[in-house]
Design a protein around this motif. Sequence first.
Motif, PDB file in Angstrom:
ATOM      1  N   GLY A 130       3.974  -0.042 -18.662  1.00 15.09           N
ATOM      2  CA  GLY A 130       3.711   1.340 -18.335  1.00 15.09           C
ATOM      3  C   GLY A 130       4.376   1.803 -17.059  1.00 15.09           C
ATOM      4  N   ASN A 131       5.067   0.901 -16.371  1.00  9.91           N
ATOM      5  CA  ASN A 131       5.784   1.275 -15.154  1.00  9.91           C
ATOM      6  C   ASN A 131       7.115   1.909 -15.525  1.00  9.91           C
ATOM      7  N   ILE A 132       7.478   2.940 -14.822  1.00 11.18           N
ATOM      8  CA  ILE A 132       8.779   3.555 -15.024  1.00 11.18           C
ATOM      9  C   ILE A 132       9.733   2.875 -14.068  1.00 11.18           C
ATOM     10  N   ARG A 133      10.803   2.320 -14.625  1.00 14.00           N
ATOM     11  CA  ARG A 133      11.693   1.504 -13.806  1.00 14.00           C
ATOM     12  C   ARG A 133      13.141   1.901 -14.042  1.00 14.00           C
ATOM     13  N   GLN A 134      13.873   1.970 -12.974  1.00 12.50           N
ATOM     14  CA  GLN A 134      15.282   2.333 -13.034  1.00 12.50           C
ATOM     15  C   GLN A 134      16.106   1.096 -13.368  1.00 12.50           C
ATOM     16  N   PRO A 135      17.245   1.267 -14.030  1.00  7.08           N
ATOM     17  CA  PRO A 135      18.114   0.114 -14.290  1.00  7.08           C
ATOM     18  C   PRO A 135      18.561  -0.548 -12.993  1.00  7.08           C
ATOM     19  N   GLU A 136      18.896  -1.839 -13.058  1.00  5.59           N
ATOM     20  CA  GLU A 136      19.230  -2.622 -11.869  1.00  5.59           C
ATOM     21  C   GLU A 136      20.491  -2.128 -11.171  1.00  5.59           C
ATOM     22  N   THR A 137      21.402  -1.449 -11.879  1.00  4.41           N
ATOM     23  CA  THR A 137      22.650  -1.014 -11.265  1.00  4.41           C
ATOM     24  C   THR A 137      22.475   0.217 -10.389  1.00  4.41           C
ATOM     25  N   GLY A 138      21.449   1.020 -10.622  1.00  3.56           N
ATOM     26  CA  GLY A 138      21.243   2.245  -9.854  1.00  3.56           C
ATOM     27  C   GLY A 138      20.467   1.992  -8.584  1.00  3.56           C
ATOM     28  N   SER A 139      20.024   3.080  -7.975  1.00  3.04           N
ATOM     29  CA  SER A 139      19.199   2.935  -6.774  1.00  3.04           C
ATOM     30  C   SER A 139      17.817   2.430  -7.173  1.00  3.04           C
ATOM     31  N   LYS A 144       0.847  -1.186   0.000  1.00  2.00           N
ATOM     32  CA  LYS A 144       0.000   0.000   0.000  1.00  2.00           C
ATOM     33  C   LYS A 144       0.877   1.228   0.000  1.00  2.00           C
ATOM     34  N   MET A 145       0.400   2.273  -0.697  1.00  2.00           N
ATOM     35  CA  MET A 145       1.183   3.484  -0.844  1.00  2.00           C
ATOM     36  C   MET A 145       0.349   4.686  -0.437  1.00  2.00           C
ATOM     37  N   ILE A 146       0.922   5.561   0.390  1.00  2.30           N
ATOM     38  CA  ILE A 146       0.265   6.792   0.809  1.00  2.30           C
ATOM     39  C   ILE A 146       1.019   7.960   0.197  1.00  2.30           C
ATOM     40  N   GLY A 147       0.312   8.867  -0.424  1.00  3.08           N
ATOM     41  CA  GLY A 147       0.949  10.039  -1.019  1.00  3.08           C
ATOM     42  C   GLY A 147       1.548   9.736  -2.378  1.00  3.08           C
ATOM     43  N   LYS A 148       2.398  10.673  -2.862  1.00  2.00           N
ATOM     44  CA  LYS A 148       3.015  10.495  -4.170  1.00  2.00           C
ATOM     45  C   LYS A 148       4.193   9.546  -4.140  1.00  2.00           C
ATOM     46  N   THR A 149       4.912   9.511  -3.022  1.00  2.00           N
ATOM     47  CA  THR A 149       6.038   8.591  -2.893  1.00  2.00           C
ATOM     48  C   THR A 149       5.916   7.833  -1.575  1.00  2.00           C
ATOM     49  N   ASP A 150       6.345   6.596  -1.590  1.00  2.48           N
ATOM     50  CA  ASP A 150       6.344   5.759  -0.391  1.00  2.48           C
ATOM     51  C   ASP A 150       7.317   4.621  -0.642  1.00  2.48           C
ATOM     52  N   ILE A 171      11.731   2.385  -3.123  1.00  2.00           N
ATOM     53  CA  ILE A 171      11.006   3.650  -3.194  1.00  2.00           C
ATOM     54  C   ILE A 171      10.073   3.599  -4.393  1.00  2.00           C
ATOM     55  N   LEU A 172       8.781   3.862  -4.148  1.00  2.00           N
ATOM     56  CA  LEU A 172       7.760   3.841  -5.183  1.00  2.00           C
ATOM     57  C   LEU A 172       7.171   5.230  -5.341  1.00  2.00           C
ATOM     58  N   THR A 173       6.731   5.559  -6.545  1.00  4.56           N
ATOM     59  CA  THR A 173       6.058   6.830  -6.785  1.00  4.56           C
ATOM     60  C   THR A 173       5.009   6.651  -7.866  1.00  4.56           C
ATOM     61  N   VAL A 174       3.943   7.431  -7.802  1.00  4.41           N
ATOM     62  CA  VAL A 174       2.919   7.412  -8.847  1.00  4.41           C
ATOM     63  C   VAL A 174       3.089   8.590  -9.790  1.00  4.41           C
ATOM     64  N   ASP A 175       4.039   9.471  -9.502  1.00 10.92           N
ATOM     65  CA  ASP A 175       4.272  10.662 -10.311  1.00 10.92           C
ATOM     66  C   ASP A 175       5.497  10.429 -11.194  1.00 10.92           C
ATOM     67  N   PRO A 176       5.315  10.297 -12.523  1.00 15.15           N
ATOM     68  CA  PRO A 176       6.461  10.051 -13.407  1.00 15.15           C
ATOM     69  C   PRO A 176       7.493  11.177 -13.378  1.00 15.15           C
ATOM     70  N   THR A 214      14.516   3.225  -7.280  1.00 17.37           N
ATOM     71  CA  THR A 214      13.383   4.138  -7.292  1.00 17.37           C
ATOM     72  C   THR A 214      12.489   3.719  -8.441  1.00 17.37           C
ATOM     73  N   THR A 215      11.200   3.571  -8.184  1.00 16.63           N
ATOM     74  CA  THR A 215      10.272   3.083  -9.175  1.00 16.63           C
ATOM     75  C   THR A 215       9.052   3.989  -9.206  1.00 16.63           C
ATOM     76  N   ALA A 216       8.609   4.317 -10.399  1.00 16.83           N
ATOM     77  CA  ALA A 216       7.394   5.111 -10.541  1.00 16.83           C
ATOM     78  C   ALA A 216       6.313   4.215 -11.108  1.00 16.83           C
ATOM     79  N   ILE A 217       5.134   4.271 -10.549  1.00 13.92           N
ATOM     80  CA  ILE A 217       4.018   3.444 -10.976  1.00 13.92           C
ATOM     81  C   ILE A 217       3.038   4.350 -11.708  1.00 13.92           C
ATOM     82  N   ASP A 218       2.633   3.937 -12.902  1.00 12.67           N
ATOM     83  CA  ASP A 218       1.675   4.700 -13.669  1.00 12.67           C
ATOM     84  C   ASP A 218       0.275   4.412 -13.114  1.00 12.67           C
TER      85      ASP A 218
END
Length: 137
Positions: free
Chosen positions: A118-127, A86-92, A100-105, A129-133
């Motif tokens: 449609g999910n925005i996903r960072q490469p595996e080598t970085g931190s 479950k996610m509260i707010g724009k990032t959680d 770290i998840l976010t709904v704001d691209p 952080t994931t954005a969910i559409d």
Amino acid sequence: MLLKSSKINEFRLWGLLLTMGGMLIMIIGLAGVVFDWGAVGRIIAVIFLILGMISMLGSMAIYFWAGMMSTSAVALDCPECGKRTKMIGKTDRCMFCKTILTVDPSMAPAEAEISDEGNIRQPETGSATTAIDSSKN
């Protein structure tokens, strides 16, 4: 990242700490009666029992607040661990893997890539952080 958690779990943690603290305060207050310190011991016991009760009521309020927020939270599948969170707010953070998840691209990192779902996903080598559409829901 070891001490980071999702917002709902943080509220639950504070509620638990207030509960345990309130019980500890009440137990300490009972020492005035158990060790028979006379009238002063009874006054100490009453003061500490009232402080412990206030702490317990604060805990109850925090648990109620966390429960109400949990009912209106966005439920989604974590792209890293695949568990429902479950996610509260724009990032959680994910409740399980702490990603770290976010709904704001616009809050996603610049080097993130958009997957076929449609999910925005960072490469595996970085931190992680994931954005969910959220437009698909």
